[in-house]
Scaffold this motif. Structure first.
Motif, PDB file in Angstrom:
ATOM      1  N   UNK A   1      -1.022  15.029  96.387  1.00  0.00           N
ATOM      2  CA  UNK A   1      -2.215  14.553  97.106  1.00  0.00           C
ATOM      3  C   UNK A   1      -1.864  13.885  98.436  1.00  0.00           C
ATOM      4  N   UNK A   2      -0.786  13.103  98.454  1.00  0.00           N
ATOM      5  CA  UNK A   2      -0.368  12.476  99.714  1.00  0.00           C
ATOM      6  C   UNK A   2       0.041  13.544 100.719  1.00  0.00           C
ATOM      7  N   UNK A   3       0.833  14.502 100.272  1.00  0.00           N
ATOM      8  CA  UNK A   3       1.347  15.521 101.187  1.00  0.00           C
ATOM      9  C   UNK A   3       0.240  16.373 101.781  1.00  0.00           C
ATOM     10  N   UNK A   4      -0.699  16.847 100.945  1.00  0.00           N
ATOM     11  CA  UNK A   4      -1.748  17.712 101.503  1.00  0.00           C
ATOM     12  C   UNK A   4      -2.665  16.927 102.432  1.00  0.00           C
ATOM     13  N   UNK A   5      -2.905  15.651 102.105  1.00  0.00           N
ATOM     14  CA  UNK A   5      -3.685  14.777 102.984  1.00  0.00           C
ATOM     15  C   UNK A   5      -2.972  14.612 104.323  1.00  0.00           C
ATOM     16  N   UNK A   6      -1.677  14.314 104.275  1.00  0.00           N
ATOM     17  CA  UNK A   6      -0.908  14.134 105.509  1.00  0.00           C
ATOM     18  C   UNK A   6      -0.768  15.444 106.283  1.00  0.00           C
ATOM     19  N   UNK A   7      -0.843  16.574 105.566  1.00  0.00           N
ATOM     20  CA  UNK A   7      -0.768  17.883 106.219  1.00  0.00           C
ATOM     21  C   UNK A   7      -2.077  18.258 106.905  1.00  0.00           C
ATOM     22  N   UNK A   8      -3.167  17.516 106.600  1.00  0.00           N
ATOM     23  CA  UNK A   8      -4.439  17.755 107.266  1.00  0.00           C
ATOM     24  C   UNK A   8      -5.557  18.274 106.397  1.00  0.00           C
ATOM     25  N   UNK A   9      -5.302  18.501 105.112  1.00  0.00           N
ATOM     26  CA  UNK A   9      -6.353  18.979 104.208  1.00  0.00           C
ATOM     27  C   UNK A   9      -7.246  17.807 103.786  1.00  0.00           C
ATOM     28  N   UNK A  10      -8.555  18.010 103.860  1.00  0.00           N
ATOM     29  CA  UNK A  10      -9.500  16.915 103.620  1.00  0.00           C
ATOM     30  C   UNK A  10      -9.885  16.827 102.145  1.00  0.00           C
ATOM     31  N   UNK A  11      -8.984  16.265 101.352  1.00  0.00           N
ATOM     32  CA  UNK A  11      -9.270  16.118  99.920  1.00  0.00           C
ATOM     33  C   UNK A  11     -10.201  14.940  99.649  1.00  0.00           C
ATOM     34  N   UNK A  12     -10.483  14.124 100.667  1.00  0.00           N
ATOM     35  CA  UNK A  12     -11.391  12.988 100.486  1.00  0.00           C
ATOM     36  C   UNK A  12     -12.850  13.447 100.526  1.00  0.00           C
ATOM     37  N   UNK A  13     -13.193  14.189 101.553  1.00  0.00           N
ATOM     38  CA  UNK A  13     -14.590  14.584 101.760  1.00  0.00           C
ATOM     39  C   UNK A  13     -14.893  16.019 101.356  1.00  0.00           C
ATOM     40  N   UNK A  14     -13.865  16.844 101.160  1.00  0.00           N
ATOM     41  CA  UNK A  14     -14.107  18.255 100.879  1.00  0.00           C
ATOM     42  C   UNK A  14     -13.082  18.801  99.886  1.00  0.00           C
ATOM     43  N   UNK A  15     -12.945  18.133  98.749  1.00  0.00           N
ATOM     44  CA  UNK A  15     -11.994  18.588  97.737  1.00  0.00           C
ATOM     45  C   UNK A  15     -12.328  20.000  97.270  1.00  0.00           C
ATOM     46  N   UNK A  16     -13.616  20.278  97.046  1.00  0.00           N
ATOM     47  CA  UNK A  16     -14.002  21.619  96.614  1.00  0.00           C
ATOM     48  C   UNK A  16     -13.561  22.673  97.633  1.00  0.00           C
ATOM     49  N   UNK A  17     -13.726  22.351  98.901  1.00  0.00           N
ATOM     50  CA  UNK A  17     -13.342  23.295  99.946  1.00  0.00           C
ATOM     51  C   UNK A  17     -11.838  23.518  99.992  1.00  0.00           C
ATOM     52  N   UNK A  18     -11.078  22.450  99.819  1.00  0.00           N
ATOM     53  CA  UNK A  18      -9.615  22.566  99.824  1.00  0.00           C
ATOM     54  C   UNK A  18      -9.151  23.423  98.650  1.00  0.00           C
ATOM     55  N   UNK A  19      -9.729  23.179  97.470  1.00  0.00           N
ATOM     56  CA  UNK A  19      -9.330  23.952  96.297  1.00  0.00           C
ATOM     57  C   UNK A  19      -9.775  25.413  96.414  1.00  0.00           C
ATOM     58  N   UNK A  20     -10.917  25.639  97.052  1.00  0.00           N
ATOM     59  CA  UNK A  20     -11.367  27.020  97.278  1.00  0.00           C
ATOM     60  C   UNK A  20     -10.406  27.732  98.220  1.00  0.00           C
TER      61      UNK A  20
END
Length: 282
Positions: free
Chosen positions: A179-198
């Motif tokens: 979770x830290x790495x993908x967040x730092x990489x720019x993926x918005x797991x805070x506001x768009x977790x569904x979108x990131x997983x899609x």
């Protein structure tokens, strides 16, 4: 049921790790296969491993996660570094067969100026040389923060590594999402977790996501820095982390805490807090 644990030290043996996990109400754990900053590995004591397997079976542990040493870099421009990666991973995967059916996680590596395509080719080449159809261990590529010349900061890079692995070996290669790495990489797991997983599903396939590293981040999204924080003390926050562990697509995956705790009790407190949040209790 939430399958959660933390990183434990293997210096006192496998049975000891199992008992440590029980003491903090963990249902899985992660451990280094050898010195994380070097190449040494303790010899395997089959009786010690058997005692861990008995503990895990009786307690209903989920799959365990072994972590390769940080010094393992299969896409280094230095041949001796690549040779160490080959030696360490081949030895580790042989040792992992004492713990059949579990996971071996590693950082894909840094191409050190050779370019991402070359890095991907070197990583896949190592996997093609080492993986065996008969092994029971699944090797996990960890999502990275994308700092410097790291490979794995984008889902496309991990997908390219898997695609370059021989088809008969590809089912031995999965992904661990940090979770830290993908967040730092720019993926918005805070506001768009569904979108990131899609997006993950479209590029890699959620069936290939085998484990989670559950960490808060000391940095804002897209910082590309990889600095873990305790849950609730970073830029991701407790609410977003709870959405991750409660997401329907991620149920049953081992959730490994790698937060900067001073002792085992700190992990126990985080596990207890996340279990309560997962169950909907405060």
């Amino acid at each position: 049921m939430l399958n959660i644990g933390c990183h434990l030290t293997s210096s006192k043996g496998y049975e000891n790790m199992g008992r440590q996990a029980l003491s903090i109400h963990a249902s899985t754990f992660q451990f280094f296969t050898r010195n994380p900053r070097g190449g040494s590995a303790k010899s395997i004591d089959p009786e010690d491993v058997s005692r861990l397997l008995k503990i895990a079976g009786e307690a209903g542990f989920g799959r365990l996660v072994a972590h390769a040493p940080y010094t393992l870099n299969p896409c280094s421009k230095e041949q001796k570094t690549r040779d160490f990666a080959y030696m360490a991973m081949a030895d580790d995967l042989s040792r992992m067969e004492y713990l059949p059916g579990n996971y071996y996680n590693f950082h894909p590596g840094s191409h050190v100026g050779q370019g991402t395509e070359t890095g991907i080719a070197l990583i896949a080449g190592l996997l093609n040389d080492i993986l065996k159809p008969e092994q029971s261990t699944t090797v996990l590529l960890e999502t990275m923060a994308g700092k410097g010349s790291e490979v794995g900061g984008r889902f496309e890079e991990l997908a390219a590594i898997r695609e370059a692995v021989k088809p008969e070996l590809r089912d031995k290669v999965g992904v661990c999402l940090d979770t830290c790495h993908v967040h730092d990489a720019g993926y918005d797991i805070i506001n768009d977790l569904d979108g990131v997983l899609a997006e993950f599903d479209r590029i890699i396939g959620l069936a290939n996501l085998k484990a989670l590293h559950i960490n808060d981040s000391m940095n804002p999204r897209g910082a590309h820095k990889d600095r873990h924080a305790k849950i609730g003390e970073g830029h991701i926050g407790t609410d977003a982390i709870v959405r991750v562990i409660r997401h329907p697509a991620l149920q049953g995956l081992p959730c490994i805490l790698e937060t900067p705790q001073e002792d085992l009790a700190g992990y126990g407190e985080e596990i207890n807090m996340l279990r309560k949040k997962y169950e909907g209790a405060e």
